[in-house]
Write a protein that holds these residues in place. Structure first.
Motif, PDB file in Angstrom:
ATOM      1  N   ALA A 251     -85.534 -32.342 -14.882  1.00 30.00           N
ATOM      2  CA  ALA A 251     -84.439 -32.781 -15.990  1.00 30.00           C
ATOM      3  C   ALA A 251     -84.521 -34.474 -15.244  1.00 30.00           C
ATOM      4  CB  ALA A 251     -83.141 -32.354 -15.774  1.00 30.00           C
ATOM      5  N   THR A 252     -84.170 -34.648 -13.900  1.00 25.94           N
ATOM      6  CA  THR A 252     -84.156 -35.994 -13.526  1.00 25.94           C
ATOM      7  C   THR A 252     -85.533 -36.710 -13.852  1.00 25.94           C
ATOM      8  OG1 THR A 252     -82.871 -35.361 -11.848  1.00 25.94           O
ATOM      9  CG2 THR A 252     -84.068 -37.370 -11.365  1.00 25.94           C
ATOM     10  N   HIS A 253     -86.605 -36.231 -13.558  1.00 26.23           N
ATOM     11  CA  HIS A 253     -87.872 -37.172 -13.892  1.00 26.23           C
ATOM     12  C   HIS A 253     -87.918 -37.163 -15.310  1.00 26.23           C
ATOM     13  CE1 HIS A 253     -89.277 -37.818  -9.870  1.00 26.23           C
ATOM     14  NE2 HIS A 253     -89.001 -36.545  -9.512  1.00 26.23           N
ATOM     15  N   LEU A 254     -88.018 -36.025 -16.221  1.00 29.88           N
ATOM     16  CA  LEU A 254     -87.961 -36.158 -17.523  1.00 29.88           C
ATOM     17  C   LEU A 254     -86.986 -37.083 -18.165  1.00 29.88           C
ATOM     18  CD1 LEU A 254     -88.275 -32.457 -18.547  1.00 29.88           C
ATOM     19  CD2 LEU A 254     -90.028 -34.204 -18.994  1.00 29.88           C
ATOM     20  N   ALA A 255     -85.786 -37.138 -17.744  1.00 27.45           N
ATOM     21  CA  ALA A 255     -84.764 -38.124 -18.187  1.00 27.45           C
ATOM     22  C   ALA A 255     -85.315 -39.366 -17.992  1.00 27.45           C
ATOM     23  CB  ALA A 255     -83.172 -37.891 -17.622  1.00 27.45           C
ATOM     24  N   LYS A 256     -85.926 -39.750 -16.766  1.00 28.52           N
ATOM     25  CA  LYS A 256     -86.416 -41.268 -16.379  1.00 28.52           C
ATOM     26  C   LYS A 256     -87.370 -41.571 -17.506  1.00 28.52           C
ATOM     27  CE  LYS A 256     -84.890 -41.475 -11.610  1.00 28.52           C
ATOM     28  NZ  LYS A 256     -85.175 -41.319 -10.455  1.00 28.52           N
ATOM     29  N   ALA A 257     -88.325 -40.623 -17.408  1.00 24.35           N
ATOM     30  CA  ALA A 257     -89.636 -40.957 -18.351  1.00 24.35           C
ATOM     31  C   ALA A 257     -89.195 -41.056 -19.717  1.00 24.35           C
ATOM     32  CB  ALA A 257     -90.556 -39.827 -18.197  1.00 24.35           C
ATOM     33  N   PHE A 258     -88.394 -40.228 -20.368  1.00 22.35           N
ATOM     34  CA  PHE A 258     -88.172 -40.466 -21.768  1.00 22.35           C
ATOM     35  C   PHE A 258     -87.165 -41.599 -21.873  1.00 22.35           C
ATOM     36  CE2 PHE A 258     -89.132 -35.808 -22.243  1.00 22.35           C
ATOM     37  CZ  PHE A 258     -90.136 -35.969 -23.191  1.00 22.35           C
ATOM     38  N   SER A 259     -86.376 -41.804 -21.113  1.00 21.91           N
ATOM     39  CA  SER A 259     -85.291 -43.187 -21.248  1.00 21.91           C
ATOM     40  C   SER A 259     -86.337 -44.394 -21.308  1.00 21.91           C
ATOM     41  CB  SER A 259     -84.273 -43.113 -20.436  1.00 21.91           C
ATOM     42  OG  SER A 259     -84.659 -43.548 -18.812  1.00 21.91           O
ATOM     43  N   ASN A 260     -87.580 -44.290 -20.761  1.00 23.78           N
ATOM     44  CA  ASN A 260     -88.440 -45.328 -20.771  1.00 23.78           C
ATOM     45  C   ASN A 260     -89.418 -45.419 -22.094  1.00 23.78           C
ATOM     46  OD1 ASN A 260     -87.297 -46.835 -18.478  1.00 23.78           O
ATOM     47  ND2 ASN A 260     -88.186 -45.490 -17.111  1.00 23.78           N
ATOM     48  N   ALA A 261     -89.531 -44.416 -22.674  1.00 22.01           N
ATOM     49  CA  ALA A 261     -90.434 -44.269 -23.448  1.00 22.01           C
ATOM     50  C   ALA A 261     -90.261 -44.900 -25.059  1.00 22.01           C
ATOM     51  CB  ALA A 261     -90.856 -42.795 -23.797  1.00 22.01           C
ATOM     52  N   GLU A 262     -91.245 -45.158 -25.561  1.00 19.00           N
ATOM     53  CA  GLU A 262     -91.031 -45.776 -26.857  1.00 19.00           C
ATOM     54  C   GLU A 262     -90.689 -44.833 -27.954  1.00 19.00           C
ATOM     55  OE1 GLU A 262     -94.227 -48.711 -28.052  1.00 19.00           O
ATOM     56  OE2 GLU A 262     -93.785 -49.801 -26.071  1.00 19.00           O
ATOM     57  N   ASN A 263     -90.222 -45.267 -28.992  1.00 18.13           N
ATOM     58  CA  ASN A 263     -89.646 -44.182 -30.196  1.00 18.13           C
ATOM     59  C   ASN A 263     -89.071 -42.819 -29.826  1.00 18.13           C
ATOM     60  OD1 ASN A 263     -90.801 -46.258 -31.970  1.00 18.13           O
ATOM     61  ND2 ASN A 263     -92.848 -45.435 -31.247  1.00 18.13           N
ATOM     62  N   ILE A 264     -88.190 -42.829 -28.610  1.00 15.00           N
ATOM     63  CA  ILE A 264     -87.653 -41.621 -28.238  1.00 15.00           C
ATOM     64  C   ILE A 264     -86.045 -42.390 -27.983  1.00 15.00           C
ATOM     65  CG2 ILE A 264     -87.049 -40.232 -26.455  1.00 15.00           C
ATOM     66  CD1 ILE A 264     -89.322 -38.981 -27.487  1.00 15.00           C
ATOM     67  N   THR A 265     -84.976 -41.878 -28.494  1.00  9.49           N
ATOM     68  CA  THR A 265     -83.836 -42.227 -28.068  1.00  9.49           C
ATOM     69  C   THR A 265     -82.966 -40.797 -27.196  1.00  9.49           C
ATOM     70  OG1 THR A 265     -83.219 -43.309 -29.952  1.00  9.49           O
ATOM     71  CG2 THR A 265     -81.549 -42.735 -28.758  1.00  9.49           C
ATOM     72  N   LEU A 266     -82.935 -41.157 -25.837  1.00 12.16           N
ATOM     73  CA  LEU A 266     -82.643 -39.923 -25.058  1.00 12.16           C
ATOM     74  C   LEU A 266     -80.980 -40.250 -25.275  1.00 12.16           C
ATOM     75  CD1 LEU A 266     -82.543 -37.603 -23.130  1.00 12.16           C
ATOM     76  CD2 LEU A 266     -82.525 -39.502 -20.979  1.00 12.16           C
ATOM     77  N   LYS A 267     -80.262 -39.143 -26.043  1.00 12.13           N
ATOM     78  CA  LYS A 267     -79.091 -39.391 -26.515  1.00 12.13           C
ATOM     79  C   LYS A 267     -77.877 -39.106 -25.048  1.00 12.13           C
ATOM     80  CE  LYS A 267     -77.919 -39.799 -30.487  1.00 12.13           C
ATOM     81  NZ  LYS A 267     -77.131 -39.788 -31.849  1.00 12.13           N
TER      82      LYS A 267
END
Lengths: 253, 253
Positions: B13-29
């Protein structure tokens, strides 16, 4: 300036000859091998010979041949003043004791002729029959590597055993992983980042700390499911590895 | 724009959250976990909650929790229109079948919280209950990785088993190699370039082609000498691995 002759034309000899021919303050005078066809790749950068009676005069003769012929080929060398070395992980120093100056120059790496290596990163384990010769060996090793270790014959035997675990046995586990992938039409490439990370983790953790998985957790359900997926001939190794992990951490089986 | 909620606060979860929070066209809510202290590291970059009844509305809920709680936590989700995913290598797709849209998003890697990873290189194995949902999963995975594989539940079971060989079992061999080094006062670092090269060789050779060592050569003298150096409790695994290599190549024992 150190004058060097290499005996051998296999993987280790090939990479050493290349590294030394590019090193400063070393003259690689000659490469010897009894099979002329093995010497062809060397001819572009070094003088070669198939006649051991035609060896050039040198300060150091480096025997990079198979373990079981080191003693025999060393017996044909006539220069008793030179420093005579072998490159084997498992042959003791005393195999060369008939020479006044002798030592071991063991690169702790697996070599393929086709694959380029950066010798600067390869650990070289050194042993010599005197402090003076050890200094010469260090000087020689420093020309091509930044990773130099002083290791005696007993330690080298142990190091060679440890290398069997982390190279030969590990590669076999890769074979079994690839076999499972092939049978299930999964590209083996999917596992390579995991394999690299398993090594890279050990920059910050000991392998004892880095262990994970069903054996360590004693997750009996997953272990049973895995055993059921394996052919009977593969089950014994899975069980023995699982038990070894549990024994290593002092767990009840 | 894809709205995403992650459930879990462990390594994955930690690594996915970091990766998605930096990704384009994704909002990690939002990131959910029932233990507030586990959420502390997330608070600097994402909204968090410990109350599963307070989840934000999202397109995708990604359950990155331990295998044995995935089903239970999924049972508490109320958004039946969303796409519900888990990240486990060993939990089948059908665990989530109560949801109209469900899938698996399994990153084939070992994660430590402390160690940064480059997610672009991590293979992600995907499975979904429909072609349409698989397209959404691919779109999601492409935001963070260049290594995307479509793998069904049966294949994923096999992949997880293969991962045990190349990660858990391999790491145990590193432990045994380190143990030999420690007992003989040899720094374990001397073996690391060899460990890396054992993996790197597989860029150009299959593991079957790359195998070397006393077991493959059936070098009985070296095998006996190695067994004599090992404690009795370590001998069985050495023998079983040696036999497995010989059987793999169809050699006489």
């Amino acid at each position: 300036m150190i004058n060097l002759v290499i005996l051998g034309a296999g993987n280790v000899a090939t990479h050493l000859a290349k590294a030394f021919s590019n090193a400063e303050n070393i003259t690689l005078k000659q490469v010897y091998n009894h099979r002329p066809e093995s010497l062809i790749p060397f001819k572009s950068f070094v003088t070669t010979t198939t006649d051991i009676n035609q060896l050039e005069k040198a300060d150091i003769y480096l025997i990079a041949l198979k373990d079981d012929v080191i003693s025999e080929v060393a017996g044909l060398l006539k220069d008793n003043a030179a420093l005579i070395l072998h490159t084997s992980g498992s042959v003791p120093l005393k195999t060369l004791e008939r020479f006044e100056n002798h030592g071991v120059f063991y690169p702790v790496q697996t070599f393929s002729k086709k694959k380029e290596v950066n010798f600067r990163e390869i650990p070289i384990s050194l042993e010599a029959n005197s402090a003076k010769n050890l200094e010469v060996l260090k000087e020689l090793a420093e020309k091509i590597s930044n990773n130099i270790y002083e290791i005696d014959s007993e330690q080298r035997k142990a190091l060679h055993l440890a290398a069997v675990y982390v190279n030969n046995f590990t590669n076999h586990l890769y074979s079994l992983g690839a076999e499972i992938c092939n049978k299930n039409e999964i590209p083996f490439d999917i596992l390579k980042p995991l394999m690299r990370e398993t090594v890279d983790k050990l920059e910050s953790l000991t392998p004892r700390e880095a262990q994970t998985g069903p054996a360590l957790r004693n997750d009996k359900q997953t272990i049973s499911r895995h055993l059921a997926m394996l052919e009977p001939k593969r089950q014994e190794l899975y069980k023995t590895l699982t038990q070894s992990i549990q024994e290593f951490y002092g767990k009840e089986l």
